[in-house]
Design a protein around this motif. Sequence first.
Motif, PDB file in Angstrom:
ATOM      1  N   TYR A  37       0.970  -1.167  -0.244  1.00  0.00           N
ATOM      2  CA  TYR A  37      -0.110  -0.016  -0.023  1.00  0.00           C
ATOM      3  C   TYR A  37       0.773   1.364  -0.031  1.00  0.00           C
ATOM      4  O   TYR A  37       0.299   2.211  -0.647  1.00  0.00           O
ATOM      5  N   THR A  38       2.097   1.362   0.587  1.00  0.00           N
ATOM      6  CA  THR A  38       2.984   2.540   0.487  1.00  0.00           C
ATOM      7  C   THR A  38       3.247   2.597  -0.962  1.00  0.00           C
ATOM      8  O   THR A  38       3.171   3.802  -1.490  1.00  0.00           O
ATOM      9  N   ILE A  41       0.148   3.674  -2.947  1.00  0.00           N
ATOM     10  CA  ILE A  41      -0.175   5.295  -2.728  1.00  0.00           C
ATOM     11  C   ILE A  41       0.620   6.360  -3.063  1.00  0.00           C
ATOM     12  O   ILE A  41       0.354   7.348  -3.833  1.00  0.00           O
ATOM     13  N   ILE A  95      -5.438  -0.117   7.132  1.00  0.00           N
ATOM     14  CA  ILE A  95      -5.464   0.083   5.778  1.00  0.00           C
ATOM     15  C   ILE A  95      -7.000   0.196   5.426  1.00  0.00           C
ATOM     16  O   ILE A  95      -7.348   0.864   4.748  1.00  0.00           O
ATOM     17  N   ARG A  99      -9.790   4.811   4.385  1.00  0.00           N
ATOM     18  CA  ARG A  99     -10.233   4.684   3.108  1.00  0.00           C
ATOM     19  C   ARG A  99     -10.032   5.676   2.109  1.00  0.00           C
ATOM     20  O   ARG A  99      -9.978   5.523   1.011  1.00  0.00           O
ATOM     21  N   THR A 102      -6.167   4.825   1.027  1.00  0.00           N
ATOM     22  CA  THR A 102      -6.109   3.539   0.760  1.00  0.00           C
ATOM     23  C   THR A 102      -7.130   2.946  -0.094  1.00  0.00           C
ATOM     24  O   THR A 102      -6.813   1.737  -0.821  1.00  0.00           O
ATOM     25  N   LEU A 108      -7.347  -0.095  -4.369  1.00  0.00           N
ATOM     26  CA  LEU A 108      -6.792   0.916  -4.840  1.00  0.00           C
ATOM     27  C   LEU A 108      -6.188   0.619  -6.210  1.00  0.00           C
ATOM     28  O   LEU A 108      -5.198  -0.317  -6.362  1.00  0.00           O
TER      29      LEU A 108
END
Length: 302
Positions: A37-38, A41, A95, A99, A102, A108
């Motif tokens: 997720y890092t 994003i 996570i 929202r 992420t 995403l």
Amino acid sequence: MTMIGISIISVHGLNILTGYCGQLSIGHVGFMAFGAYTSAILCTKLGWPFWIALPCAALAAGMAGLIFGLPSLKIKGFYLIMATIAAHFIIIWFIIQLRTITGGADGLPVPKPKIGSFVFKSKVSYFYLVMAIACLATLLAKNIIRTRAGRAFVAIRDNDLAAEVMGISLWSYKLQAFFIGCVYAGIAGALLVHYYGFASVDQFPFMDSVWYIGMLIVGGMGSTSGAIFGAVSLKLLDELVTIVGPILSAAVAAQAAASLALITRGLIIALFLIFEPVGLAHRWGMIKTYYRLWPFSHEELE
């Protein structure tokens, strides 16, 4: 083969943490999600290129590993296992709750990596990317164990009290092991979501952490080649079950066929624990020794 390469990267990190340092973690997939997720994003929201987002994802997962590795300074065994399990669910919960950043439970979209005008959008091109990174990760993992830190990891695993008496800083090296292991997890997680082109918490189920431990058991804990053997073996087993499952569903109950993957993996891990507890890497070492000495036996050489 791409999924095997991603699994190899992740299992290398777990092997450094658990196989070499002896810090059992069953929250490894949670750190993969953190790194994934890092990267997602940074690439989607901020427009960063993949080649900058990937090391940032690795460092972010490593920092998360440092935070959740702090309990290892005071607890061990069953209690450390529970702490790492909690880490997985805490990360997944955050996570989902964030929202606006992420995408929450909806996920995403993630762009494909590219070099200039070339985009790694085909499975073949992405395979070469993953395998190149997997080879670098393997080389790095093998050399980490040859360093002073690697020798300290092994000493802590074998006897942490004796290691401390010899002057090894337990808190420093345990945290280093958590950091390095989670860096590998972050890289694997980032590669996974960029491969699918979408980041979702469903891609990081808790049971995958258990199967990664199973890969270490099958391949051999405390061995760089064991991490590779374990990841390749169980992933190929999954592919075999995927092929055989529909065939068996015609002969047996469909529900039993659907559970074949879980049954098979569990059975293989149980058999290795009973008959080959040191894993495939040990067996591979014995085969190499046999052919190196053939046609002479150990007794004849002595």
